[in-house]
Design a protein around this motif. Structure first.
Motif, PDB file in Angstrom:
ATOM      1  N   ALA A   6      61.050 -60.995 -36.715  1.00 43.43           N
ATOM      2  CA  ALA A   6      61.719 -60.832 -35.173  1.00 43.43           C
ATOM      3  C   ALA A   6      62.106 -62.042 -34.528  1.00 43.43           C
ATOM      4  O   ALA A   6      62.994 -62.092 -33.901  1.00 43.43           O
ATOM      5  CB  ALA A   6      60.471 -60.242 -34.492  1.00 43.43           C
ATOM      6  N   ASP A  10      65.521 -62.486 -32.716  1.00 44.88           N
ATOM      7  CA  ASP A  10      65.374 -62.900 -31.277  1.00 44.88           C
ATOM      8  C   ASP A  10      66.402 -63.938 -30.974  1.00 44.88           C
ATOM      9  O   ASP A  10      67.238 -64.098 -29.874  1.00 44.88           O
ATOM     10  CB  ASP A  10      64.072 -63.240 -30.960  1.00 44.88           C
ATOM     11  CG  ASP A  10      63.715 -62.700 -29.518  1.00 44.88           C
ATOM     12  OD1 ASP A  10      64.520 -62.175 -28.729  1.00 44.88           O
ATOM     13  OD2 ASP A  10      62.238 -62.894 -29.096  1.00 44.88           O
ATOM     14  N   TRP A  87      70.399 -55.694 -39.654  1.00 46.89           N
ATOM     15  CA  TRP A  87      69.527 -54.825 -38.883  1.00 46.89           C
ATOM     16  C   TRP A  87      70.426 -53.605 -38.197  1.00 46.89           C
ATOM     17  O   TRP A  87      69.923 -52.406 -38.195  1.00 46.89           O
ATOM     18  CB  TRP A  87      68.816 -55.741 -37.661  1.00 46.89           C
ATOM     19  CG  TRP A  87      67.748 -54.899 -37.080  1.00 46.89           C
ATOM     20  CD1 TRP A  87      66.168 -54.865 -37.304  1.00 46.89           C
ATOM     21  CD2 TRP A  87      67.931 -54.068 -35.770  1.00 46.89           C
ATOM     22  NE1 TRP A  87      65.532 -54.065 -36.550  1.00 46.89           N
ATOM     23  CE2 TRP A  87      66.312 -53.421 -35.532  1.00 46.89           C
ATOM     24  CE3 TRP A  87      68.778 -53.701 -35.024  1.00 46.89           C
ATOM     25  CZ2 TRP A  87      66.216 -52.664 -34.627  1.00 46.89           C
ATOM     26  CZ3 TRP A  87      68.699 -52.864 -34.232  1.00 46.89           C
ATOM     27  CH2 TRP A  87      67.254 -52.314 -33.905  1.00 46.89           C
TER      28      TRP A  87
ATOM     29  N   THR B   2      69.467 -56.794 -29.615  1.00 47.66           N
ATOM     30  CA  THR B   2      69.459 -56.016 -30.987  1.00 47.66           C
ATOM     31  C   THR B   2      69.180 -54.609 -30.606  1.00 47.66           C
ATOM     32  O   THR B   2      68.151 -54.309 -30.458  1.00 47.66           O
ATOM     33  CB  THR B   2      68.386 -56.531 -31.802  1.00 47.66           C
ATOM     34  OG1 THR B   2      68.380 -57.861 -31.730  1.00 47.66           O
ATOM     35  CG2 THR B   2      68.741 -56.025 -33.304  1.00 47.66           C
ATOM     36  N   SER B   3      70.384 -53.920 -30.339  1.00 49.18           N
ATOM     37  CA  SER B   3      70.049 -52.560 -30.016  1.00 49.18           C
ATOM     38  C   SER B   3      71.633 -51.496 -30.494  1.00 49.18           C
ATOM     39  O   SER B   3      72.450 -52.391 -30.387  1.00 49.18           O
ATOM     40  CB  SER B   3      70.004 -52.359 -28.571  1.00 49.18           C
ATOM     41  OG  SER B   3      70.940 -51.722 -27.849  1.00 49.18           O
ATOM     42  N   GLU B  92      59.971 -55.329 -41.987  1.00 48.72           N
ATOM     43  CA  GLU B  92      60.477 -55.880 -40.597  1.00 48.72           C
ATOM     44  C   GLU B  92      59.505 -56.655 -40.087  1.00 48.72           C
ATOM     45  O   GLU B  92      59.364 -56.841 -38.738  1.00 48.72           O
ATOM     46  CB  GLU B  92      61.304 -54.811 -39.455  1.00 48.72           C
ATOM     47  CG  GLU B  92      62.289 -53.922 -40.138  1.00 48.72           C
ATOM     48  CD  GLU B  92      62.730 -52.965 -38.935  1.00 48.72           C
ATOM     49  OE1 GLU B  92      62.121 -52.469 -38.194  1.00 48.72           O
ATOM     50  OE2 GLU B  92      63.993 -53.295 -38.695  1.00 48.72           O
ATOM     51  N   ASN B  95      57.522 -55.331 -37.298  1.00 48.06           N
ATOM     52  CA  ASN B  95      58.287 -55.436 -35.799  1.00 48.06           C
ATOM     53  C   ASN B  95      58.132 -53.889 -35.408  1.00 48.06           C
ATOM     54  O   ASN B  95      58.223 -52.890 -35.996  1.00 48.06           O
ATOM     55  CB  ASN B  95      59.788 -55.435 -36.246  1.00 48.06           C
ATOM     56  CG  ASN B  95      60.162 -56.753 -35.704  1.00 48.06           C
ATOM     57  OD1 ASN B  95      59.732 -57.380 -34.891  1.00 48.06           O
ATOM     58  ND2 ASN B  95      61.451 -57.174 -36.277  1.00 48.06           N
ATOM     59  N   SER B  97      60.037 -51.438 -32.807  1.00 48.62           N
ATOM     60  CA  SER B  97      61.139 -51.093 -32.001  1.00 48.62           C
ATOM     61  C   SER B  97      60.937 -49.894 -31.161  1.00 48.62           C
ATOM     62  O   SER B  97      59.989 -49.167 -31.317  1.00 48.62           O
ATOM     63  CB  SER B  97      62.497 -51.079 -33.025  1.00 48.62           C
ATOM     64  OG  SER B  97      62.113 -50.163 -34.194  1.00 48.62           O
ATOM     65  N   GLU B 117      66.287 -49.911 -30.249  1.00 48.08           N
ATOM     66  CA  GLU B 117      66.389 -51.367 -29.923  1.00 48.08           C
ATOM     67  C   GLU B 117      64.857 -51.937 -30.386  1.00 48.08           C
ATOM     68  O   GLU B 117      64.024 -51.347 -30.201  1.00 48.08           O
ATOM     69  CB  GLU B 117      66.587 -51.607 -28.323  1.00 48.08           C
ATOM     70  CG  GLU B 117      65.406 -51.151 -27.426  1.00 48.08           C
ATOM     71  CD  GLU B 117      65.726 -51.411 -25.828  1.00 48.08           C
ATOM     72  OE1 GLU B 117      65.826 -52.674 -25.414  1.00 48.08           O
ATOM     73  OE2 GLU B 117      65.563 -50.534 -25.071  1.00 48.08           O
ATOM     74  N   LEU B 118      65.215 -53.376 -30.742  1.00 50.87           N
ATOM     75  CA  LEU B 118      64.239 -54.221 -31.219  1.00 50.87           C
ATOM     76  C   LEU B 118      63.463 -54.404 -30.104  1.00 50.87           C
ATOM     77  O   LEU B 118      64.146 -55.268 -29.203  1.00 50.87           O
ATOM     78  CB  LEU B 118      64.625 -55.199 -32.156  1.00 50.87           C
ATOM     79  CG  LEU B 118      63.933 -55.919 -32.963  1.00 50.87           C
ATOM     80  CD1 LEU B 118      63.014 -55.427 -34.069  1.00 50.87           C
ATOM     81  CD2 LEU B 118      64.712 -57.004 -33.687  1.00 50.87           C
ATOM     82  N   LYS B 120      61.538 -57.167 -27.777  1.00 51.42           N
ATOM     83  CA  LYS B 120      61.547 -58.442 -27.750  1.00 51.42           C
ATOM     84  C   LYS B 120      61.032 -58.996 -26.379  1.00 51.42           C
ATOM     85  O   LYS B 120      60.885 -58.397 -25.541  1.00 51.42           O
ATOM     86  CB  LYS B 120      62.884 -58.992 -28.250  1.00 51.42           C
ATOM     87  CG  LYS B 120      62.779 -58.955 -29.839  1.00 51.42           C
ATOM     88  CD  LYS B 120      64.039 -59.480 -30.465  1.00 51.42           C
ATOM     89  CE  LYS B 120      65.095 -58.376 -30.031  1.00 51.42           C
ATOM     90  NZ  LYS B 120      66.168 -59.361 -29.539  1.00 51.42           N
TER      91      LYS B 120
END
Lengths: 118, 154
Positions: A6, A10, A87, B2-3, B92, B95, B97, B117-118, B120
């Motif tokens: 991540a 990021d 991703w 990231t989305s 991931e 992760n 999301s 979306e990730l 974060k």
């Protein structure tokens, strides 16, 4: 399926927020390699500001800086960018295929419900 | 950020679409990136409730999506967290999301908007405000695999 960290994603996306940094990357994508002063030339901002942007890009792993004599050359490092794209494309594929089938299913359920009503 | 956002116009009323999104029976009929089967689907559709969907892809690999419902407003909005497991291992890097689905009634039925979306730190909020969506499109085109490969050879 590929695994991602991540924090790397990021950093990649955070580095890409800035239009100057995106312009630098776009140029490097065209030219493969450029010196810091070449990169700074098209911008109104001063060299130290460009250096700061390069540091952010470097930290995100998007570029590599190498010293050649007194000149610092900058190269694109495509790995993290590719991860970020992976991703996105992975989930785009997942959801766009899934939603197509969801639509088909819901539409046939709707058609059934209308038939029963009559 | 990231989305990913996708919009679909569906010829079915929102309540039917909402059921398709939330019932095990509905989910089993559409979940997954190819036409491989859904092996199991469990849903506990209330805030704090969990969902778990296992599916097999056509290449024979098993995957599991799990998460928690964060917002449930039938038949308008559904927000859930998302984790992905492949072959029993968290993918991931474990992760988390977030998926938000909005259903808007339109003349032909429902307009569905899905955003994945990730999750974060602050960085993602900043990028969101600055409108990341357009930039990513351009970058995706620029940084094609071809371009990256060419770079590596030099």
């Amino acid at each position: 399926m590929v695994k991602y960290g991540a924090s790397q994603l990021d950093r990649t996306f955070a580095a890409l927020v800035d239009p100057t940094r995106r312009a630098i990357l776009a140029r490097l994508e065209q030219e493969q390699s450029a010196s810091v002063s070449d990169l700074a030339r098209p911008f109104v901002i001063k060299l130290p500001a460009v250096m700061k942007h390069l540091a952010v890009l470097d930290e995100a792993g998007l570029i590599v800086r190498t010293k050649e004599g007194r000149t610092v050359m900058v190269n694109l490092s495509p790995g993290p960018m590719r991860e970020a794209m992976d991703w996105l494309s992975r989930y785009e594929r997942f959801w766009s295929k899934s939603l197509n089938r969801l639509a088909t299913y819901a539409e046939s359920t709707e058609a059934d419900a209308r038939r029963k009503k009559r | 950020m990231t989305s990913l956002t996708l919009v679909r116009r569906i010829k079915a009323r929102p309540s039917i679409v909402f059921e398709a999104l939330t019932t095990p029976e509905g989910i089993s009929s559409w979940w997954g990136p190819d036409s491989g089967p859904v092996l199991s689907a469990e849903t506990d559709v209330r805030v704090g409730g969990q969902f778990r969907v296992r599916f097999r892809m056509l290449d024979g690999s098993d995957h599991e999506s799990t998460g928690e419902y964060l917002e449930v407003v039938a038949p308008e909005r559904l927000v859930m967290s998302w984790r992905w497991t492949t072959g029993g291992e968290l993918d991931e890097a474990g992760n988390l999301s977030r998926i938000a689905i909005d259903l808007k009634p339109i003349d032909i039925g429902t307009e569905l908007t899905l955003t994945h979306e990730l999750l974060k730190s602050d960085a993602s909020r900043i990028t969101h405000e600055q409108g990341w969506a357009g930039a990513i499109d351009k970058l995706a085109r620029r940084f094609s695999y071809g371009a990256a490969d060419r770079h590596e050879q030099t």
